[in-house]
Design an enzyme around this catalytic site. Sequence first.
Site, PDB file in Angstrom:
ATOM      1  N   SER A   1      67.852 -48.017  -4.096  1.00 56.29           N
ATOM      2  CA  SER A   1      68.814 -47.564  -3.084  1.00 56.29           C
ATOM      3  C   SER A   1      68.837 -48.495  -1.881  1.00 56.29           C
ATOM      4  O   SER A   1      67.864 -49.201  -1.597  1.00 56.29           O
ATOM      5  CB  SER A   1      68.459 -46.149  -2.610  1.00 56.29           C
TER       6      SER A   1
HETATM    7  N1  SAH Z   1      64.634 -43.584  -5.678  1.00 56.30           N
HETATM    8  C1  SAH Z   1      65.043 -44.757  -6.410  1.00 56.30           C
HETATM    9  C2  SAH Z   1      66.542 -44.760  -6.624  1.00 56.30           C
HETATM   10  C3  SAH Z   1      66.875 -45.140  -8.007  1.00 56.30           C
HETATM   11  S1  SAH Z   1      68.558 -44.877  -8.490  1.00 56.30           S
HETATM   12  C4  SAH Z   1      64.575 -46.024  -5.748  1.00 56.30           C
HETATM   13  O1  SAH Z   1      64.187 -45.965  -4.556  1.00 56.30           O
HETATM   14  O2  SAH Z   1      64.532 -47.070  -6.387  1.00 56.30           O
HETATM   15  C5  SAH Z   1      68.506 -43.285  -9.251  1.00 56.30           C
HETATM   16  C6  SAH Z   1      67.496 -43.083 -10.358  1.00 56.30           C
HETATM   17  O3  SAH Z   1      67.719 -41.791 -10.906  1.00 56.30           O
HETATM   18  C7  SAH Z   1      67.598 -44.071 -11.518  1.00 56.30           C
HETATM   19  O4  SAH Z   1      66.349 -44.672 -11.719  1.00 56.30           O
HETATM   20  C8  SAH Z   1      67.994 -43.189 -12.711  1.00 56.30           C
HETATM   21  O5  SAH Z   1      67.460 -43.633 -13.950  1.00 56.30           O
HETATM   22  C9  SAH Z   1      67.426 -41.839 -12.285  1.00 56.30           C
HETATM   23  N2  SAH Z   1      68.042 -40.686 -12.961  1.00 56.30           N
HETATM   24  C10 SAH Z   1      69.336 -40.518 -13.346  1.00 56.30           C
HETATM   25  N3  SAH Z   1      69.498 -39.318 -13.940  1.00 56.30           N
HETATM   26  C11 SAH Z   1      68.273 -38.712 -13.912  1.00 56.30           C
HETATM   27  C12 SAH Z   1      67.787 -37.445 -14.371  1.00 56.30           C
HETATM   28  N4  SAH Z   1      68.578 -36.553 -14.982  1.00 56.30           N
HETATM   29  N5  SAH Z   1      66.481 -37.166 -14.190  1.00 56.30           N
HETATM   30  C13 SAH Z   1      65.646 -38.051 -13.579  1.00 56.30           C
HETATM   31  N6  SAH Z   1      66.046 -39.260 -13.132  1.00 56.30           N
HETATM   32  C14 SAH Z   1      67.340 -39.582 -13.289  1.00 56.30           C
END
Ligand code: SAH
Length: 213
Positions: free
Chosen positions: A64
């Site tokens: 993010s």
């Molecule tokens: N907090 C992370 C943001 C990653 S983007 C960071 O700081 O890097 C959002 C993340 O949510 C992705 O890694 C994606 O794979 C995950 N995601 C998407 N759908 C999901 C679900 N149903 N359960 C758990 N994770 C999920």
Amino acid sequence: MIDTPKHQGLRKQLVKLIEEKGISSKKVLQAISTVPRHLFMDSGFVEFAYIDKPYPIGAEQTISQPFTVAFQTELLEVEEGDKVLEIGTGSGYQTAVLIELKAKVYSIERQQELFKKTKLRLPKLGYQAKSLVFGDGYKGLSEHAPFDKIIVTAGAPIIPKALLSQLAIGGRMVIPVGEEIQTMMVIIRKSETEFEKHEHGSFRFVPLLKDKN
Ligand code: SAH
């Protein structure tokens, strides 16, 4: 790769920018100035670590934008010792920011590749989450509920019912809700059945995906 005075200098500038964009919590700004974002990035993007943008981390996901991490974290109002559930571990950057704020963090990731990478990365950088789980964030983590705080870091088409039910009374959830563009929502659980909702502007996240099975 290590953290150097050059990285620390770049982080200071990033924190200044985030502050100018409206983040005022000293605790949150301190956490952003401490976590070495470059150590959470894919090798091809390391040089951009202190630019206020999201970048690819594999599996079609992104780390993010730092401002968004700061914004969501500020809305979460983390107190020392809070039990926090994070949905979407991704790179682990947000997880590390929460650990800097002395939260007990439980985090769920549904992409195996990212889950494996981040499970190794966080302890190597000195960040001990309570639990990193490979699974479906829509279901939450009932065995560890209730949570004082819940943070969803992907765009949720709906507010998952399981997450509402796993929120402690008096607890708060920060969740971007919507399909293409999301509204940042803060949900406070007032009682067993009452939830208060507040809106905090528009954002664009990668989608919270349904279980593959
Ligand atoms: N907090 C992370 C943001 C990653 S983007 C960071 O700081 O890097 C959002 C993340 O949510 C992705 O890694 C994606 O794979 C995950 N995601 C998407 N759908 C999901 C679900 N149903 N359960 C758990 N994770 C999920």
